[in-house]
Design an enzyme around this catalytic site. Structure first.
Site, PDB file in Angstrom:
ATOM      1  N   ASP A   1       9.520   2.803  -0.471  1.00  0.00           N
ATOM      2  CA  ASP A   1       8.427   3.514  -0.019  1.00  0.00           C
ATOM      3  C   ASP A   1       8.700   3.089   1.659  1.00  0.00           C
ATOM      4  O   ASP A   1       8.283   2.031   2.128  1.00  0.00           O
ATOM      5  CB  ASP A   1       7.044   2.937  -0.036  1.00  0.00           C
ATOM      6  CG  ASP A   1       6.086   3.471   0.606  1.00  0.00           C
ATOM      7  OD1 ASP A   1       4.876   3.429   0.368  1.00  0.00           O
ATOM      8  OD2 ASP A   1       6.167   4.313   1.504  1.00  0.00           O
TER       9      ASP A   1
ATOM     10  N   LYS B   1       4.510   9.577   8.552  1.00  0.00           N
ATOM     11  CA  LYS B   1       4.346   8.928   9.954  1.00  0.00           C
ATOM     12  C   LYS B   1       5.522   9.547  10.837  1.00  0.00           C
ATOM     13  O   LYS B   1       5.402  10.846  11.324  1.00  0.00           O
ATOM     14  CB  LYS B   1       4.424   7.588   9.796  1.00  0.00           C
ATOM     15  CG  LYS B   1       3.259   6.931   8.971  1.00  0.00           C
ATOM     16  CD  LYS B   1       3.106   5.395   8.972  1.00  0.00           C
ATOM     17  CE  LYS B   1       2.388   5.054   8.022  1.00  0.00           C
ATOM     18  NZ  LYS B   1       1.058   5.063   8.326  1.00  0.00           N
TER      19      LYS B   1
ATOM     20  N   TYR C   1       0.849  -1.232  -0.010  1.00  0.00           N
ATOM     21  CA  TYR C   1       0.110  -0.041   0.083  1.00  0.00           C
ATOM     22  C   TYR C   1       0.888   1.264   0.064  1.00  0.00           C
ATOM     23  O   TYR C   1       1.772   1.227   0.665  1.00  0.00           O
ATOM     24  CB  TYR C   1      -0.985   0.009   1.419  1.00  0.00           C
ATOM     25  CG  TYR C   1      -1.820   1.085   1.457  1.00  0.00           C
ATOM     26  CD1 TYR C   1      -1.472   2.248   2.554  1.00  0.00           C
ATOM     27  CD2 TYR C   1      -2.951   1.496   0.412  1.00  0.00           C
ATOM     28  CE1 TYR C   1      -2.235   3.282   2.553  1.00  0.00           C
ATOM     29  CE2 TYR C   1      -3.613   2.359   0.722  1.00  0.00           C
ATOM     30  CZ  TYR C   1      -3.436   3.495   1.686  1.00  0.00           C
ATOM     31  OH  TYR C   1      -4.264   4.427   1.980  1.00  0.00           O
TER      32      TYR C   1
HETATM   33  P1  KE4 Z   1      -0.726   8.479   4.343  1.00  0.00           P
HETATM   34  O1  KE4 Z   1      -1.246   9.076   3.070  1.00  0.00           O
HETATM   35  O2  KE4 Z   1      -1.812   7.502   4.754  1.00  0.00           O
HETATM   36  O3  KE4 Z   1       0.072   9.433   5.324  1.00  0.00           O
HETATM   37  O4  KE4 Z   1       0.320   7.487   3.796  1.00  0.00           O
HETATM   38  C1  KE4 Z   1       0.051   6.506   3.056  1.00  0.00           C
HETATM   39  C2  KE4 Z   1       1.068   5.306   3.148  1.00  0.00           C
HETATM   40  C3  KE4 Z   1       2.108   5.186   2.104  1.00  0.00           C
HETATM   41  N1  KE4 Z   1       3.184   4.263   2.347  1.00  0.00           N
HETATM   42  C4  KE4 Z   1       3.039   3.108   3.318  1.00  0.00           C
HETATM   43  C5  KE4 Z   1       4.168   2.205   3.366  1.00  0.00           C
HETATM   44  C6  KE4 Z   1       2.081   3.326   4.173  1.00  0.00           C
HETATM   45  O5  KE4 Z   1       1.870   2.627   5.136  1.00  0.00           O
HETATM   46  C7  KE4 Z   1       0.925   4.278   4.100  1.00  0.00           C
HETATM   47  C8  KE4 Z   1      -0.266   4.594   5.225  1.00  0.00           C
HETATM   48  N2  KE4 Z   1      -0.372   3.433   6.034  1.00  0.00           N
HETATM   49  C9  KE4 Z   1      -1.669   3.217   6.531  1.00  0.00           C
HETATM   50  C10 KE4 Z   1      -1.826   2.142   7.529  1.00  0.00           C
HETATM   51  N3  KE4 Z   1      -1.252   0.999   6.862  1.00  0.00           N
HETATM   52  C11 KE4 Z   1      -2.285   4.416   7.183  1.00  0.00           C
HETATM   53  C12 KE4 Z   1      -3.690   4.347   7.984  1.00  0.00           C
HETATM   54  C13 KE4 Z   1      -4.707   4.875   7.221  1.00  0.00           C
HETATM   55  O6  KE4 Z   1      -4.755   4.561   6.077  1.00  0.00           O
HETATM   56  O7  KE4 Z   1      -5.507   5.558   7.962  1.00  0.00           O
END
Ligand code: KE4
Length: 430
Positions: free
Chosen positions: A239, A267, A144
């Site tokens: 990533d 994060k 993701y």
């Molecule tokens: P954000 O746009 O949510 O800040 O980041 C996206 C993203 C990109 N790359 C990786 C490896 C990530 O894990 C994420 C976001 N992780 C999720 C949890 N698995 C965020 C939680 C959510 O979607 O509310």
């Protein structure tokens, strides 16, 4: 546990926000029950609207390496607040943030701050396309990279949890440029390379996958990606939104010993405030506007409050490298506690862990790729989640996520969690 206030808030929220939440994974949809509305975080604990206390292993989905609201971040924010919240002009804070990221992650020669992990990954892929003049890119099923259109094809995290790994609204034209390979399977990548010779701009990968549960990339896989990208002139993007600063000062690329061309962050680098970043080789980053011609922008990019929290976090990491020894000890203690519980109960569920990123899969088969991960029994995970929650342990409300230990989880917290794990597993496998 009585949660009337949470219940009332959820009823109001459902009228006003889709699913009553601002991000799907918070909705408890795949684990049953209703989301708990939180009102305060302190150290390793979260407190809900009804005053119930939980040991928190989500940590806001990764940012809280040092637990909730550590003094050094709070002090930095209060100081920044005195000067104003946003200027839309360059500040010294952004220079300090860039210096810290470039100092802590050797592969980063230049960096651009953004406001989320999604902005970081979508900008990095656009940059790779602009730099190479090619349109296609490879991602991996179950990984993701945020909710950018081109990533919502066979995606992990909430997209996988809710059974829409390929989202409606993503056009066929857009999806046509997203090629999907299998994680930890270098042959599946070579096949796509051979079938799309000279058309692939980038390969984007979570070097430690955290969105199909936790699955570390093998050395053969990650070194193989590096080799293919060198041979084919493809930009290798790590990533590290989740793994960056989580598993080591230099992230997964330090632990796994493979250097990408670009890295994305999120994060932890925001210390809990909205921050993302992408960076890497100067030669590539110089193509980003206004120095280059690949456009990327953001009203609140480099926001002074977010930078202040991020600087406080990264300085704390830089000045306390032993935190990764502490995190390893705590996470290993928890893992061993779960293992001894399972031994006592005659269970052998699969557990993957790298540093303070771990996942208990509800399958007894080893989990080394997406096909393994989806063998997990999500109903059993849901029951386990609810039993743990009832015992004051707050886990990710989805099987395909990660459990995060922080530097402030105490032995008492860990022992309480291990005891809850034993009771919950007894009920689930009763
Ligand atoms: P954000 O746009 O949510 O800040 O980041 C996206 C993203 C990109 N790359 C990786 C490896 C990530 O894990 C994420 C976001 N992780 C999720 C949890 N698995 C965020 C939680 C959510 O979607 O509310």
């Amino acid at each position: 546990m009585e949660r009337n206030k949470s219940k009332q808030l959820f009823e109001r929220a459902l009228q006003l926000m889709p699913g009553g939440v601002n991000s799907p994974v918070r909705a408890f949809k795949s684990v049953g029950g209703e989301p708990v509305f939180m009102s305060r975080g302190a150290g390793s604990k979260l407190y809900d609207a009804d005053g119930n206390e939980y040991i928190d292993y989500i940590g806001s989905w990764g940012p809280h390496l040092f637990g909730h609201n550590p003094d050094f971040i709070k002090t930095a924010l209060l100081r920044a607040l005195e000067n104003g919240v946003s200027f839309g002009a360059p500040t010294e804070l952004e220079v300090k943030m860039a210096e810290l990221i470039c100092d802590l992650v050797p592969s980063i020669e230049m960096v651009r701050m953004v406001n989320s992990g999604t902005e970081a990954t979508m900008s990095a892929v656009r940059l790779a396309r602009g730099y190479t003049g090619r349109d296609k890119f490879i991602k991996f099923e179950g990984c993701y990279h945020g909710h950018g259109d081109s990533f919502l094809i066979k995606a992990g995290s909430g997209a996988l949890t809710f059974g829409v790994p390929t989202s409606p609204g993503v056009t066929a034209a857009n999806a046509a440029d997203t090629l999907i390979a299998d994680y930890n399977n270098i042959e599946s990548v070579q096949k796509l390379i051979d079938a799309n010779k000279g058309e692939i701009a980038a390969i984007i990968v979570e070097p430690i996958a955290g969105n199909m549960g936790v699955i570390p990339g093998t050395d053969e896989f990650l070194s193989g990606l590096r080799e293919i990208c060198d041979q084919e002139g493809i930009v290798l993007i790590f990533d590290e939104v989740m793994s960056g600063f989580r598993v080591a000062q230099g992230g997964a690329q330090e632990v796994l010993g493979v250097t990408p061309d670009l890295t994305t962050f999120g994060k932890i680098i925001g210390g809990g405030l909205p921050v993302g970043a992408f960076g890497g080789k100067r030669e590539i980053m110089q193509r980003i506007s206004p120095e280059g011609d690949v456009y990327q922008a953001g009203t609140l990019s480099g926001n002074p409050l977010a930078m202040s929290a991020g600087i406080a976090t990264l300085e704390h990491i830089k000045n306390n490298p032993d935190i990764y020894i502490q995190l390893e000890q705590k996470a290993s203690y928890l893992e061993k506690g779960f293992e001894s519980n399972m031994k006592a109960l005659g269970l052998s569920l699969s557990m993957n862990r790298i540093g303070a990123m771990q996942c208990l899969f509800f399958t007894e088969e080893p989990v080394n790729n997406f096909a393994d991960a989806i063998k997990s029994d999500c109903d059993k995970y849901g029951k386990y989640f609810r039993e743990m929650l009832a015992r004051g342990v707050y886990l990710a409300p989805a099987q395909f996520e990660a459990l995060f230990v922080s530097t402030v989880h105490s032995k008492e917290d860990l022992d309480k969690t291990i005891a809850a794990n034993r009771a919950a597993l007894e009920i689930v496998y009763g």
